[in-house]
Design a protein around this motif. Structure first.
Motif, mmCIF file in Angstrom:
data_model
loop_
_atom_site.group_PDB
_atom_site.id
_atom_site.type_symbol
_atom_site.label_atom_id
_atom_site.label_comp_id
_atom_site.label_asym_id
_atom_site.label_seq_id
_atom_site.Cartn_x
_atom_site.Cartn_y
_atom_site.Cartn_z
ATOM 1 N N ARG A 169 -3.887 -4.413 -3.029
ATOM 2 C CA ARG A 169 -2.566 -4.187 -3.646
ATOM 3 C C ARG A 169 -1.584 -5.241 -3.156
ATOM 4 O O ARG A 169 -1.482 -5.500 -1.963
ATOM 5 N N GLU A 203 4.767 4.022 -11.983
ATOM 6 C CA GLU A 203 5.328 4.902 -10.961
ATOM 7 C C GLU A 203 6.839 5.054 -11.117
ATOM 8 O O GLU A 203 7.577 5.182 -10.145
ATOM 9 N N TRP A 228 -7.295 4.788 1.221
ATOM 10 C CA TRP A 228 -6.289 3.767 1.527
ATOM 11 C C TRP A 228 -6.634 3.126 2.864
ATOM 12 O O TRP A 228 -6.941 3.840 3.830
ATOM 13 N N TYR A 256 2.045 15.834 1.459
ATOM 14 C CA TYR A 256 0.625 15.937 1.790
ATOM 15 C C TYR A 256 0.418 15.556 3.237
ATOM 16 O O TYR A 256 1.301 15.082 3.902
ATOM 17 N N GLN A 316 0.290 -0.448 -11.608
ATOM 18 C CA GLN A 316 0.771 0.879 -11.210
ATOM 19 C C GLN A 316 1.924 1.320 -12.094
ATOM 20 O O GLN A 316 2.903 0.583 -12.285
ATOM 21 N N LEU A 342 -3.393 8.508 -6.438
ATOM 22 C CA LEU A 342 -3.498 8.853 -5.013
ATOM 23 C C LEU A 342 -3.337 10.361 -4.860
ATOM 24 O O LEU A 342 -2.371 10.936 -5.381
ATOM 25 N N HIS A 353 2.694 -1.668 1.488
ATOM 26 C CA HIS A 353 3.356 -0.933 2.572
ATOM 27 C C HIS A 353 2.697 -1.099 3.929
ATOM 28 O O HIS A 353 3.247 -0.654 4.934
ATOM 29 N N GLY A 361 1.405 6.131 -9.300
ATOM 30 C CA GLY A 361 1.932 6.268 -7.940
ATOM 31 C C GLY A 361 2.741 7.556 -7.858
ATOM 32 O O GLY A 361 3.928 7.567 -8.193
ATOM 33 N N PRO A 362 2.128 8.661 -7.413
ATOM 34 C CA PRO A 362 2.820 9.951 -7.484
ATOM 35 C C PRO A 362 4.016 10.057 -6.540
ATOM 36 O O PRO A 362 4.966 10.796 -6.830
ATOM 37 N N VAL A 363 3.980 9.311 -5.442
ATOM 38 C CA VAL A 363 5.083 9.419 -4.480
ATOM 39 C C VAL A 363 6.324 8.737 -5.041
ATOM 40 O O VAL A 363 7.417 9.319 -5.099
ATOM 41 N N ASP A 364 6.168 7.492 -5.497
ATOM 42 C CA ASP A 364 7.331 6.801 -6.072
ATOM 43 C C ASP A 364 7.798 7.489 -7.352
ATOM 44 O O ASP A 364 9.009 7.598 -7.593
ATOM 45 N N LEU A 416 5.999 13.723 2.559
ATOM 46 C CA LEU A 416 5.608 13.283 1.222
ATOM 47 C C LEU A 416 4.863 14.357 0.441
ATOM 48 O O LEU A 416 4.361 14.114 -0.645
ATOM 49 N N ILE A 448 -5.936 8.568 3.391
ATOM 50 C CA ILE A 448 -5.192 7.410 3.897
ATOM 51 C C ILE A 448 -5.606 7.271 5.354
ATOM 52 O O ILE A 448 -5.416 8.209 6.146
HETATM 53 O O1 LIG Z 1 3.863 5.956 -5.261
HETATM 54 C C1 LIG Z 1 2.762 6.167 -4.726
HETATM 55 O O2 LIG Z 1 2.276 7.297 -4.568
HETATM 56 C C2 LIG Z 1 2.006 5.005 -4.310
HETATM 57 O O3 LIG Z 1 2.108 3.954 -4.901
HETATM 58 C C3 LIG Z 1 1.222 5.086 -3.048
HETATM 59 C C4 LIG Z 1 2.180 4.919 -1.906
HETATM 60 O O4 LIG Z 1 2.670 3.613 -1.919
HETATM 61 C C5 LIG Z 1 1.500 5.211 -0.609
HETATM 62 O O5 LIG Z 1 1.718 4.187 0.269
HETATM 63 C C6 LIG Z 1 1.999 6.499 -0.044
HETATM 64 O O6 LIG Z 1 1.701 6.642 1.289
#
Ligand SMILES: O=C(O)C(=O)C[C@H](O)[C@@H](O)CO
Length: 265
Positions: free
Chosen positions: A72, A151, A21, A265, A149, A214, A47, A174-177, A263, A236
């Motif tokens: 992105r 997510e 990233w 990680y 994506q 990611l 972001h 997108g694992p975070v969202d 998050l 990142i």
């Molecule tokens: O949801 C996610 O995972 C992503 O899309 C990546 C995030 O946007 C990333 O910015 C997390 O830091």
């Protein structure tokens, strides 16, 4: 001149490609990443503090290197997509795609009529190298790569249809969202989230498309590579700087708090 070739989609040959990233929003920082050996770099307009001119300067900065740029967007706005394509983006990643209808409209935003509704910038644009690329209008799509994506729970439920959409080249989870949206904030490794990630991967491959994710934690990245993900962001840049800074100062000031991430990680 010839239409510039897109190194990203050519690199998707069944071997996992590792990326990073790029979140600083400057050509200087992204160029440093481009010298480090990553297969691809994600210039983050969602972001990170990026604008079209800052993305342009990063595309120019990495152009001489082997790391393929992926840009992105912040949203689905066709006018923004047009500007990003006009400054020479060839691989676009679009966040928060939940349905095949959304995906089809995004494809249309990247195509000239009669296949879509991208406006013509012609000699004003870097994409055409200021009108020196022959047949740009007819051939631009050949070197574009569209990554959408997935997510959200809705996106996962529709993964088969999204992946099957003509003109969608890849899906990026997108694992975070995704984990946050299904009630497991900060825990993409929750078994329910892992099952959704695996389902999306399998649906994407069933449609003959590439899948990315990611995974800044090494154990996660290695597991996803084993599952068959085609491209994985394993770092990142902002987190890498922060971690290295904290580790450096804590060698001299051991009381410095260790890096923590909300998050997972
Ligand atoms: O949801 C996610 O995972 C992503 O899309 C990546 C995030 O946007 C990333 O910015 C997390 O830091």
């Amino acid at each position: 001149m010839e239409l510039p070739r897109n190194p990203f989609n050519r690199s998707l040959d069944g071997n996992t490609r590792y990326g990073c990233w790029a979140g600083f929003g400057t050509g200087y920082a992204t160029e440093i990443l481009a010298t480090a050996g990553f297969d691809w770099l994600l210039i983050d307009g969602e972001h990170a503090p990026n604008t079209v001119p800052s993305i342009l300067s990063q595309l120019q900065a990495v152009a001489p290197y082997a790391s393929a740029p992926v840009v992105r967007t912040v949203n689905h706005d066709p006018a923004l997509i047009k500007q990003l394509l006009d400054v020479g983006t060839q691989t676009l990643m679009i966040p928060m795609v939940d349905t095949a209808e959304q995906a089809a409209r995004l494809v249309a935003a990247t195509r000239y009529p009669p296949h879509g509704f991208r406006g013509v910038g012609g000699g004003l644009t870097r994409a055409t190298r200021w009108d020196s690329v022959e047949d740009y209008l007819a051939r631009a799509h050949e070197e574009l790569c569209l990554i959408v994506q997935v997510e959200s729970r809705t996106g996962v439920d529709n993964a088969e249809a999204i992946a099957a959409t003509e003109g969608v080249d890849a899906i990026f989870v997108g694992p975070v969202d995704l984990s946050t949206g299904v009630g497991h904030a900060g825990n993409p490794n929750h078994p329910d989230v892992q099952a959704m990630i695996r389902h999306t991967l399998e649906a994407t491959h069933a449609a003959g498309k590439a899948a990315g994710i990611l995974a800044p934690a090494e154990a996660d990245a290695r597991r996803y590579a084993q599952w068959g993900f085609d491209f994985i962001a394993v770092g990142i840049d902002i987190s890498l700087l922060r971690q290295a800074a904290i580790e450096t100062i804590s060698r001299y000031k051991p009381e410095t708090p260790k890096p923590k991430s909300s998050l997972g990680y």
